[in-house]
Design a protein around this motif. Structure first.
Motif, PDB file in Angstrom:
ATOM      1  N   GLY A  35       1.100  -0.942  -0.103  1.00  0.00           N
ATOM      2  CA  GLY A  35       0.227   0.343   0.635  1.00  0.00           C
ATOM      3  C   GLY A  35       0.434   1.347   0.175  1.00  0.00           C
ATOM      4  N   CYS A  36      -0.001   2.573  -0.392  1.00  0.00           N
ATOM      5  CA  CYS A  36       0.891   4.004  -0.389  1.00  0.00           C
ATOM      6  C   CYS A  36      -0.202   4.534   0.377  1.00  0.00           C
ATOM      7  CB  CYS A  36       1.450   4.593  -1.468  1.00  0.00           C
ATOM      8  SG  CYS A  36       2.425   5.573  -1.671  1.00  0.00           S
ATOM      9  N   ARG A  37       0.361   5.856   1.605  1.00  0.00           N
ATOM     10  CA  ARG A  37      -0.733   6.347   1.655  1.00  0.00           C
ATOM     11  C   ARG A  37       0.068   7.971   1.871  1.00  0.00           C
ATOM     12  NH1 ARG A  37      -3.745   3.584   5.570  1.00  0.00           N
ATOM     13  NH2 ARG A  37      -4.179   5.142   6.594  1.00  0.00           N
ATOM     14  N   TYR A  46       5.022   1.179   1.581  1.00  0.00           N
ATOM     15  CA  TYR A  46       5.228  -0.149   1.829  1.00  0.00           C
ATOM     16  C   TYR A  46       5.454  -1.398   1.289  1.00  0.00           C
ATOM     17  CZ  TYR A  46       3.230   3.298   5.187  1.00  0.00           C
ATOM     18  OH  TYR A  46       2.821   4.439   6.188  1.00  0.00           O
ATOM     19  N   PHE A  47       6.609  -1.784   0.802  1.00  0.00           N
ATOM     20  CA  PHE A  47       7.220  -2.724   0.339  1.00  0.00           C
ATOM     21  C   PHE A  47       7.636  -3.924   1.381  1.00  0.00           C
ATOM     22  CE2 PHE A  47       7.883   0.589  -2.513  1.00  0.00           C
ATOM     23  CZ  PHE A  47       7.231  -0.067  -3.745  1.00  0.00           C
ATOM     24  N   TYR A  48       7.442  -5.163   0.941  1.00  0.00           N
ATOM     25  CA  TYR A  48       8.374  -6.392   1.583  1.00  0.00           C
ATOM     26  C   TYR A  48       8.858  -6.753   0.192  1.00  0.00           C
ATOM     27  CZ  TYR A  48       5.687  -4.603   5.298  1.00  0.00           C
ATOM     28  OH  TYR A  48       5.164  -3.838   6.629  1.00  0.00           O
ATOM     29  N   PRO A  49       9.766  -6.931  -0.321  1.00  0.00           N
ATOM     30  CA  PRO A  49      10.774  -7.488  -1.030  1.00  0.00           C
ATOM     31  C   PRO A  49      11.142  -8.481  -0.114  1.00  0.00           C
ATOM     32  CG  PRO A  49      11.942  -5.708  -0.842  1.00  0.00           C
ATOM     33  CD  PRO A  49      10.338  -5.156  -0.063  1.00  0.00           C
ATOM     34  N   PHE A  50      11.418  -9.677  -0.960  1.00  0.00           N
ATOM     35  CA  PHE A  50      12.670 -10.324  -0.674  1.00  0.00           C
ATOM     36  C   PHE A  50      13.736 -10.173  -0.777  1.00  0.00           C
ATOM     37  CE2 PHE A  50       9.282 -13.619  -2.700  1.00  0.00           C
ATOM     38  CZ  PHE A  50       8.297 -14.115  -0.909  1.00  0.00           C
ATOM     39  N   LEU A  58      -1.958  -4.407   8.479  1.00  0.00           N
ATOM     40  CA  LEU A  58      -3.307  -4.467   7.736  1.00  0.00           C
ATOM     41  C   LEU A  58      -3.055  -2.764   7.963  1.00  0.00           C
ATOM     42  CD1 LEU A  58      -4.465  -6.815  10.479  1.00  0.00           C
ATOM     43  CD2 LEU A  58      -4.055  -6.926   8.084  1.00  0.00           C
ATOM     44  N   HIS A  59      -2.037  -2.566   8.699  1.00  0.00           N
ATOM     45  CA  HIS A  59      -2.357  -0.310   8.681  1.00  0.00           C
ATOM     46  C   HIS A  59      -2.444   0.155   7.005  1.00  0.00           C
ATOM     47  CE1 HIS A  59      -2.992   3.700   9.809  1.00  0.00           C
ATOM     48  NE2 HIS A  59      -1.139   4.164   9.415  1.00  0.00           N
ATOM     49  N   GLU A  60      -0.973  -0.315   7.022  1.00  0.00           N
ATOM     50  CA  GLU A  60      -0.458   0.353   5.599  1.00  0.00           C
ATOM     51  C   GLU A  60      -1.111   0.093   4.642  1.00  0.00           C
ATOM     52  OE1 GLU A  60       4.564  -0.777   7.998  1.00  0.00           O
ATOM     53  OE2 GLU A  60       3.314  -2.221   6.146  1.00  0.00           O
ATOM     54  N   ALA A  61      -1.390  -1.126   4.660  1.00  0.00           N
ATOM     55  CA  ALA A  61      -2.306  -2.044   3.126  1.00  0.00           C
ATOM     56  C   ALA A  61      -4.025  -1.510   3.701  1.00  0.00           C
ATOM     57  CB  ALA A  61      -2.639  -3.800   3.333  1.00  0.00           C
ATOM     58  N   GLY A  62      -4.252  -0.871   4.809  1.00  0.00           N
ATOM     59  CA  GLY A  62      -5.234   0.131   4.771  1.00  0.00           C
ATOM     60  C   GLY A  62      -6.287  -0.628   5.291  1.00  0.00           C
ATOM     61  N   ILE A  63      -6.430  -1.947   5.208  1.00  0.00           N
ATOM     62  CA  ILE A  63      -7.261  -2.706   6.140  1.00  0.00           C
ATOM     63  C   ILE A  63      -7.988  -2.926   7.516  1.00  0.00           C
ATOM     64  CG2 ILE A  63      -7.824  -5.436   6.239  1.00  0.00           C
ATOM     65  CD1 ILE A  63      -4.660  -5.837   4.138  1.00  0.00           C
ATOM     66  N   PRO A  64      -9.114  -2.126   7.359  1.00  0.00           N
ATOM     67  CA  PRO A  64      -9.398  -2.243   8.426  1.00  0.00           C
ATOM     68  C   PRO A  64      -9.846  -3.571   9.308  1.00  0.00           C
ATOM     69  CG  PRO A  64     -11.132  -1.684   7.684  1.00  0.00           C
ATOM     70  CD  PRO A  64      -9.559  -1.579   6.656  1.00  0.00           C
ATOM     71  N   HIS A  65      -9.335  -3.464  10.862  1.00  0.00           N
ATOM     72  CA  HIS A  65     -10.333  -4.992  11.665  1.00  0.00           C
ATOM     73  C   HIS A  65     -10.575  -4.503  12.673  1.00  0.00           C
ATOM     74  CE1 HIS A  65      -6.261  -4.129  12.261  1.00  0.00           C
ATOM     75  NE2 HIS A  65      -6.426  -4.598  13.160  1.00  0.00           N
ATOM     76  N   THR A  66     -11.342  -6.142  13.023  1.00  0.00           N
ATOM     77  CA  THR A  66     -12.248  -6.066  13.735  1.00  0.00           C
ATOM     78  C   THR A  66     -10.959  -7.543  14.917  1.00  0.00           C
ATOM     79  OG1 THR A  66     -13.741  -5.124  13.892  1.00  0.00           O
ATOM     80  CG2 THR A  66     -14.059  -6.534  15.675  1.00  0.00           C
ATOM     81  N   LEU A  67     -10.525  -6.837  16.128  1.00  0.00           N
ATOM     82  CA  LEU A  67      -9.502  -8.155  16.756  1.00  0.00           C
ATOM     83  C   LEU A  67     -11.274  -8.553  17.671  1.00  0.00           C
ATOM     84  CD1 LEU A  67      -7.219 -10.221  17.234  1.00  0.00           C
ATOM     85  CD2 LEU A  67      -6.313  -8.229  18.948  1.00  0.00           C
ATOM     86  N   SER A 122      -6.288   4.746  -2.367  1.00  0.00           N
ATOM     87  CA  SER A 122      -4.451   5.160  -2.022  1.00  0.00           C
ATOM     88  C   SER A 122      -4.038   3.714  -1.490  1.00  0.00           C
ATOM     89  CB  SER A 122      -4.305   6.273  -0.700  1.00  0.00           C
ATOM     90  OG  SER A 122      -4.578   5.853   0.959  1.00  0.00           O
ATOM     91  N   THR A 123      -4.786   2.452  -1.185  1.00  0.00           N
ATOM     92  CA  THR A 123      -4.593   0.980  -0.732  1.00  0.00           C
ATOM     93  C   THR A 123      -5.241   0.363  -1.857  1.00  0.00           C
ATOM     94  OG1 THR A 123      -6.668   1.225   0.862  1.00  0.00           O
ATOM     95  CG2 THR A 123      -4.559   1.492   1.796  1.00  0.00           C
ATOM     96  N   PRO A 124      -4.432  -0.781  -2.120  1.00  0.00           N
ATOM     97  CA  PRO A 124      -4.472  -1.944  -3.305  1.00  0.00           C
ATOM     98  C   PRO A 124      -6.172  -2.503  -2.728  1.00  0.00           C
ATOM     99  CG  PRO A 124      -3.039  -2.705  -1.637  1.00  0.00           C
ATOM    100  CD  PRO A 124      -2.819  -1.403  -1.603  1.00  0.00           C
ATOM    101  N   SER A 125      -6.521  -3.006  -3.381  1.00  0.00           N
ATOM    102  CA  SER A 125      -7.817  -3.713  -3.563  1.00  0.00           C
ATOM    103  C   SER A 125      -7.459  -5.460  -2.600  1.00  0.00           C
ATOM    104  CB  SER A 125      -8.219  -5.098  -4.652  1.00  0.00           C
ATOM    105  OG  SER A 125      -9.086  -5.470  -4.304  1.00  0.00           O
TER     106      SER A 125
END
Length: 567
Positions: free
Chosen positions: A68-70, A87-91, A181-190, A390-393
């Motif tokens: 994602g990108c914010r 935000y990247f997570y490369p190998f 999850l925040h970086e990807a813009g994914i709201p969640h309930t824990l 600003s966040t991916p599908s």
């Protein structure tokens, strides 16, 4: 002031990918060093600008590694600039290791091409939107993956077992997953589960329309609860279509390791596996997942649905007996294996199965009988609001194939006597989960059909039926398995094997090489259904690592019945 250019310099073009955006920015850390940033359909390229052309350093980030990108305005009111952070997570190569694993990196740039802070924020948002959209389009081309988008934001119910593994699941979540999850813009309930079957009860009664996905952070046991809770609902056909996600927080983490393997990544474990699965979760591709109905001959719960394994003998004993070593994490299985090897047991029983080449792939609510188990890839795009762009599908709006059977049809023959009597009207049908009919099975008090194979041996060390590649993080029991191959990968070890040979088989299983050892005691078959009738008075049978009633059991795979977030 930073200089923004809508048209890129020709030197930043190449013959493959045309530059979509180009700009020269500083960073949050320093306004003295300038960077040339260019965006193509596949990459984000960052070059440090120096006085000498030969001194320009260049780093290329692949958008498929971006979650994602914010874009945000400056914290300081005196700063007219705005910022966008990708935000990247490369190998990358692991420290002191020859392997590679995903590692986090972020790229933050300051946009100050205007004295108007609102214009700068709009420009930062334009970059964030373009990077996120580009990332969403970088999807692996793999048969069986369903490509589509849902509305934003995607609402996730995340169920976490605080006692799984070493009891560190909650700290692992807050330390690694929550930020991603925040970086990807994914709201969640824990929801932190409080007792056994808490999750099962919750999903059985919940209003699933509130959630776009159910994510489990635990070992495989909590997902077993969720799957069976969904299948116990009256609306099971719709409920089981809810995309499921798995984050490894337990000891075995077999499904998480399988997902990582299916993605074509090098083996990792512990927190590196968690990071990998969290990344796949954020990318949000949904695949079909086979489920196997397991019918028990006794007990109140006659029919269960399994996503991972059915085990009897050595493997089941190790799984249950190693519970006392849970505090050591995944090493509990190694300890349990050594303990059980010291007093190797032989188990008597009868095993029969329907070979894969004989059986047909029975249709389920997740597959159409006209597709032979294949899934057409669907690409769907939809307009997005500025707030969501600003966040991916993430989750998929699933294309569902209706079952050819009514959900009220109940032909599973879980209890042979009751099922047979029910057909005559003597008693009511067996209670328990509904689900698709087991068309390949007959009542347990009847002989298996003539096209089944009956194993001549009656003395076994273990019987293991797998539907995923991994039995644990470091045990690849069925390396050729996929999430929706419509197969049960059946392995059994005949009595007479030495302790040393059995240990060598499990050591070879770490790399999925056990079948290649050509041990005369190990048999591997691809099947559609099986029946196991233990003769030994005492023993252990597990389904997905969970202890079930000991006695006759039979099972049938149902192709693509569930949905799993994986790539």
């Amino acid at each position: 002031m930073d200089q923004k250019r809508d048209e890129p310099n020709p030197s930043y073009r190449n013959g493959i990918s045309q530059v979509l955006l180009y700009g020269e920015f500083t960073t949050k850390a320093s306004r003295k060093v300038r960077y040339a940033v260019s965006l193509t359909e596949r990459d984000l390229t960052v070059q440090k600008i120096t006085s000498a052309p030969a001194g320009r350093s260049k780093v290329v980030f692949n958008l498929r590694d971006c979650v994602g990108c914010r874009a945000v305005k400056a914290d300081d009111n005196t700063d007219v600039g705005a910022y966008f952070t990708a935000y990247f997570y490369p190998f990358k190569k692991r420290w002191m290791s020859s392997g590679i694993a995903r590692q986090r990196t972020e790229q933050c740039f300051r946009v100050a091409s205007s004295l108007d802070p609102h214009l700068n924020l709009e420009e930062a948002q334009r970059w964030a939107r373009a990077i996120s959209e580009g990332s969403a389009h970088q999807r692996p081309q793999r048969n069986g993956v369903l490509y589509s988008e849902v509305h934003r934001p995607c609402k996730v119910l995340l169920l976490l077992n605080p006692h799984s593994g070493k009891g560190q699941a909650l700290s692992l979540f807050t330390g690694h997953v929550q930020r991603m999850l925040h970086e990807a813009g994914i709201p969640h309930t824990l929801v932190v589960t409080e007792r056994q079957n808490h999750a099962r009860e919750l999903v059985r009664e919940a209003d699933l329309s509130k959630w776009d996905a159910l994510v489990i952070m635990s070992g495989d046991g909590l997902l077993f609860e969720v799957v069976n809770g969904l299948m116990e609902r009256e609306d099971w056909e719709e409920a089981i279509q809810t995309p499921l996600g798995i984050l490894p927080g337990g000891s075995g983490n077999a499904l998480a390791a399988s997902i990582h393997h299916y993605a074509g990544s090098q083996p990792v474990s512990s927190e590196e596996l968690l990071l990998s699965c969290a990344f796949l979760l954020c990318k949000g591709l949904v695949s079909r997942l086979d489920l196997t109905s397991v019918c028990l001959g006794s007990g109140p719960q006659q029919r269960l649905f399994s996503f991972l394994s059915l085990a009897w003998g050595f493997v089941a004993d190790v799984d249950i007996e190693s519970e006392k070593y849970r505090h050591v994490g995944a090493a509990r299985f190694t300890v349990g294996t050594l303990v059980r090897l010291a007093s190797l047991r032989v188990y008597q029983g009868k095993l029969a199965y329907l070979p894969a080449e004989t059986g047909h792939r029975s249709p389920s609510s997740g597959s159409s009988p006209t597709t032979s188990g294949s899934l057409t890839e669907v690409s769907v795009s939809s307009p997005q609001s500025e707030a969501s762009s600003s966040t991916p599908s993430f989750c998929s709006s699933l294309v569902c194939h209706s079952s050819q059977q009514s959900p009220n049809t109940f032909h599973n023959y879980c209890n042979s006597n009751n099922a047979f009597k029910a057909k005559r009207g003597d008693v009511a049908p067996t209670t328990g989960p509904s689900g698709p009919p087991d068309s390949l099975l007959v009542p347990l008090d009847q002989p298996v059909p003539s096209n089944w194979t009956v194993v001549p041996e009656e003395n076994f060390v273990l019987v293991l039926a797998m539907y995923q590649s991994h039995l644990a993080e470091d045990l690849m029991a069925a390396p050729n398995s996929t999430m929706e191959d419509g197969l049960i990968h059946l392995l059994y070890v005949k009595a007479g094997i030495s302790r040393a040979t059995l240990l060598r088989l499990f050591l070879a299983m770490e790399k999925g090489a056990h079948v290649a050892t050509n041990s005369p005691h190990l048999v591997y078959e691809k099947v559609r259904a099986l029946r196991l009738e233990p003769y030994s008075a005492k023993g252990t049978i597990t389904v997905d690592g969970e202890l079930v009633d000991y006695g006759p059991v039979q099972a049938q795979v149902h192709v693509g019945l569930a949905r799993l977030i994986a790539s």
